[in-house]
Design an enzyme around this catalytic site. Structure first.
Site, PDB file in Angstrom:
ATOM      1  N   CYS A  74       0.873  -1.158   0.013  1.00  0.00           N
ATOM      2  CA  CYS A  74       0.097  -0.099  -0.013  1.00  0.00           C
ATOM      3  C   CYS A  74       0.764   1.141   0.214  1.00  0.00           C
ATOM      4  O   CYS A  74       0.525   2.274  -0.544  1.00  0.00           O
ATOM      5  CB  CYS A  74      -0.898  -0.061   1.100  1.00  0.00           C
ATOM      6  SG  CYS A  74      -0.095  -0.500   2.866  1.00  0.00           S
ATOM      7  N   HIS A 245      -0.994   0.438   7.566  1.00  0.00           N
ATOM      8  CA  HIS A 245      -1.869   0.516   6.569  1.00  0.00           C
ATOM      9  C   HIS A 245      -1.864   2.013   5.912  1.00  0.00           C
ATOM     10  O   HIS A 245      -2.123   2.924   6.747  1.00  0.00           O
ATOM     11  CB  HIS A 245      -3.078  -0.092   6.482  1.00  0.00           C
ATOM     12  CG  HIS A 245      -3.741  -0.109   5.210  1.00  0.00           C
ATOM     13  ND1 HIS A 245      -3.281  -0.421   4.167  1.00  0.00           N
ATOM     14  CD2 HIS A 245      -5.046   0.468   4.795  1.00  0.00           C
ATOM     15  CE1 HIS A 245      -4.231  -0.452   2.959  1.00  0.00           C
ATOM     16  NE2 HIS A 245      -5.122   0.144   3.416  1.00  0.00           N
ATOM     17  N   ASN A 271      -8.738   4.462   0.309  1.00  0.00           N
ATOM     18  CA  ASN A 271      -8.045   3.114   0.734  1.00  0.00           C
ATOM     19  C   ASN A 271      -7.533   2.510  -0.709  1.00  0.00           C
ATOM     20  O   ASN A 271      -8.567   2.033  -1.535  1.00  0.00           O
ATOM     21  CB  ASN A 271      -9.178   2.507   1.420  1.00  0.00           C
ATOM     22  CG  ASN A 271      -8.496   0.976   2.006  1.00  0.00           C
ATOM     23  OD1 ASN A 271      -7.304   0.899   1.873  1.00  0.00           O
ATOM     24  ND2 ASN A 271      -9.431   0.469   2.824  1.00  0.00           N
TER      25      ASN A 271
END
Length: 666
Positions: A74, A245, A271
């Site tokens: 990510c 994250h 996201n």
């Protein structure tokens, strides 16, 4: 620099990269992450085998956003999102005019460029991509026919050695690798830790401090790159506890409320998993929208795309642990300050190295701090300056170095050293290193941090500045790069001095002084004491001060180095004379020297250590024969006694954003 693959043509004459083959060696480095369960299930397909009409970048920019697959990268995808709105940076990473699948010149290869340790490195790959059940198993675009993200990810994986090495990382590192610019990570949770240490400080005060930090960059929000990360995924599975994250800040704006004069600051977050994970006041049916004008509320809600959600600043500060800010770079390649918006067109960089036993001086808590590498920064005019210290990482040694480390801890130890950068303003013509280091620096990175790169920011007046990069641990070896970006004219140079090994001692600190000189025929090349012309040789004065505590042993080390090739060496040596009271230190006394480094030797440098009482002295370097022309340097190390500066520095923490495979599976 290039990192090309060895070419081999497969069926249809398409390129097959033998340096990054379609097997497990390209997927895994030590099988320490959850993607190890993919062994035996991955097939490698070219884009035209995955869809009918593959494209590199979609016309609809909303369909170009990266979406995370089964790989925990990510952090890299948040940096990739920056390229979507910066075409000039995308073309830097992916050079234009490369033949695509519909082109008759297409041969199955693509070239990407990444900034590494001060230079752009070319990485050539083939377009065979890892798939499970004929679908990409790692990152992809919202548009299933677009492959820019998957190909860029493969090139980045090749640069690092495997896909698995992308499992954990920092957004700031990926931003620098994709732009050659700068990025900073601000740890919001640091404020919270202060609250824990000071019970009297309220949570409201902590949030105010966080908000003040964010206010620094609010005016630059439209041009800089923003991402945020959290240690606990709200609305996610419990298996994500204690895992980071990263997400992208897509929009950040102040909105007026219907009631009252105050407004609300909203942030739209994306996201990379491709789905929203927030159930606060600003969800589609949340209570927050009732405080806004209905038309404005509908407009803001319409901007939300797949995987995005709104939250207000209070929620943002309570949910996220840190933010990463990437500095804007304009089309001319100039960095722009996130603090002032000023362009920083003047750019310099120099490599350096910490060498064990020579220049690994450790932190300011160590008496050997002064042996660290040193750099001069000259400011010609007043201006804004950014100075960064970037340490090099050797990925090829990671697996061997941590062979006995539990797999789950390997990724958390990517950064070998905690590093810092300190700066002092000095008068170069009256520079004294020991006195300078006894003073507080005019700017610093405040603490040694386990980061690949740390950044120092300031407004500097004209003049000379001393820069000292250091590691926290004494004796830690590494290569590094010093970079300077400034709004006004500046110049960066390494402190040019020989590097003799300093005496080994634990009961004091050593101050080094360097003298440059020349022997000139008929003028200052007087030869040895066997000749009457010896008096012509250059003289270099120094003083031994009274010591507060009587010591026994060596307190002076002198090295004479001649500047010539091994084939042009002169026999060299030197004498040290004590200067009688009332006499000048620029003439050689009639008395014999107190000590000498003789006989004269045919060598590059000669060294002598001795013990001298307090007083004034001169060093007289010479060749054996008169009228031998040459340049030389004298290195003088004197033991001094001062209290070591205790900087009380705190080690920073390494920020890693990782994601558990279970919650990414749809």
């Amino acid at each position: 620099m290039k990192r090309d693959g060895r070419e081999e043509c497969g069926e249809g004459g398409l390129f097959e990269d033998q340096d990054f083959p379609t097997d497990d060696s390209s997927l895994f480095c030590d099988s320490s992450t959850p993607i190890s369960r993919l062994q035996g299930h991955v097939t490698w397909l070219r884009p035209q085998e995955i869809c009918q009409s593959p494209i590199f970048f979609p016309d609809n920019i909303q369909q170009s956003h990266p979406k995370q697959g089964l790989l925990g990268d990510c952090w890299f995808l948040c940096a990739c999102s920056m390229l979507i709105r910066n075409k000039h940076l995308l073309e830097k990473v992916f050079p234009a005019q490369q033949p695509l699948w519909s082109d008759n010149k297409y041969r199955g290869s693509f070239c990407f460029r990444f900034w590494q340790n001060g230079h752009w490195t070319e990485v050539t790959i083939d377009d065979r991509l890892p798939c499970v059940d004929s679908a990409l198993c790692f990152s992809h675009c919202n548009a299933s026919s677009a492959f820019w993200v998957a190909l860029l990810e493969k090139a980045y994986a090749k640069l690092h050695g495997s896909y698995e090495r992308l499992w954990a990382g920092q957004v700031s590192e990926a931003l620098v690798d994709l732009t050659g610019g700068l990025a900073e990570c601000w740890i919001l949770s640091d404020v919270g830790s202060e609250v824990d240490r000071k019970p009297e400080e309220s949570q409201n005060q902590a949030r105010t401090s966080k908000r003040r930090d964010l206010d620094l960059i609010y005016t630059m929000r439209a041009s800089c790159t923003l991402s945020c990360s959290t240690q606990n995924i709200f609305g996610g599975g419990v298996e994500l506890d204690q895992q980071h994250h990263a997400m992208t800040v897509m929009e950040w704006l102040d909105v007026k409320t219907v009631v009252g004069s105050s407004g609300v600051r909203l942030l739209r977050i994306r996201n990379p998993w491709g789905r929203a994970c927030w159930g606060g006041a600003w969800t589609e049916s949340g209570a927050g929208w009732s405080s806004l004008d209905s038309s404005e509320a509908l407009d803001l809600q319409a901007r939300v795309l797949q995987g995005e959600f709104w939250l207000d600043e209070t929620e943002f500060l309570s949910r996220f642990d840190d933010v990463t800010v990437g500095y804007p770079i304009n089309e001319e390649g100039h960095l722009q300050s996130i603090y002032t918006g000023n362009l920083l067109p003047h750019r310099h960089q120099l490599p350096g190295r910490w060498i064990k036993g020579l220049s690994c001086g450790g932190s300011r808590n160590s008496s050997s701090y002064s042996s660290n590498p040193k750099f001069w920064l000259k400011m010609y005019d007043r201006g804004e300056v950014l100075v960064s210290l970037l340490q090099h990482r050797k990925w090829s040694q990671m697996k061997d170095k941590y062979a006995d480390t539990p797999p789950k801890d390997i990724m958390r130890r990517q950064h070998d050293h905690a590093i810092a950068l300190h700066m002092w303003k000095v008068k170069k013509n009256r520079f004294n290193l020991s006195r300078t280091l006894n003073k507080p620096p005019c700017a610093s990175t405040h603490c040694h941090a386990h980061q690949r790169e740390v950044v120092l920011h300031g407004q500097l007046e004209p003049g000379h500045y001393l820069l000292i990069p250091s590691t926290y641990q004494l004796g830690a070896e590494a290569h590094f790069l010093i970079r300077v970006f400034s709004s006004s004219s500046s110049f960066l140079s390494a402190m040019k001095c020989p590097a003799p090994s300093l005496p080994s001692t634990t009961d004091g600190e050593w101050e080094s002084t360097y003298f440059q000189g020349s022997w000139v025929e008929g003028s200052s090349a007087g030869g040895s004491r066997n000749f009457a012309t010896h008096q012509r040789n250059p003289c270099f004065p120094f003083t031994i001060c009274d010591e507060p505590v009587a010591t026994v042993g060596v307190n002076v080390t002198v090295t004479l180095s001649q500047s010539c090739t091994d084939t042009d060496l002169h026999p060299i040596g030197f004498h040290i004379y004590k200067v009688p009271a009332g006499e000048q230190s620029q003439t050689i006394p009639s008395e014999d020297p107190v000590t000498s480094c003789v006989p004269h030797c045919y060598t590059q440098d000669v060294t002598m250590a001795c013990s001298l009482p307090s007083g004034a002295y001169i060093i007289v370097p010479s060749t054996y024969q008169p009228d031998c022309t040459g340049n030389f340097t004298i290195s003088l190390a004197r033991r001094i006694h001062r209290r070591v500066v205790k900087s009380q520095e705190k080690l920073g923490r390494t920020i890693q954003e990782v994601s558990h495979i279970a919650v990414m599976q749809s």
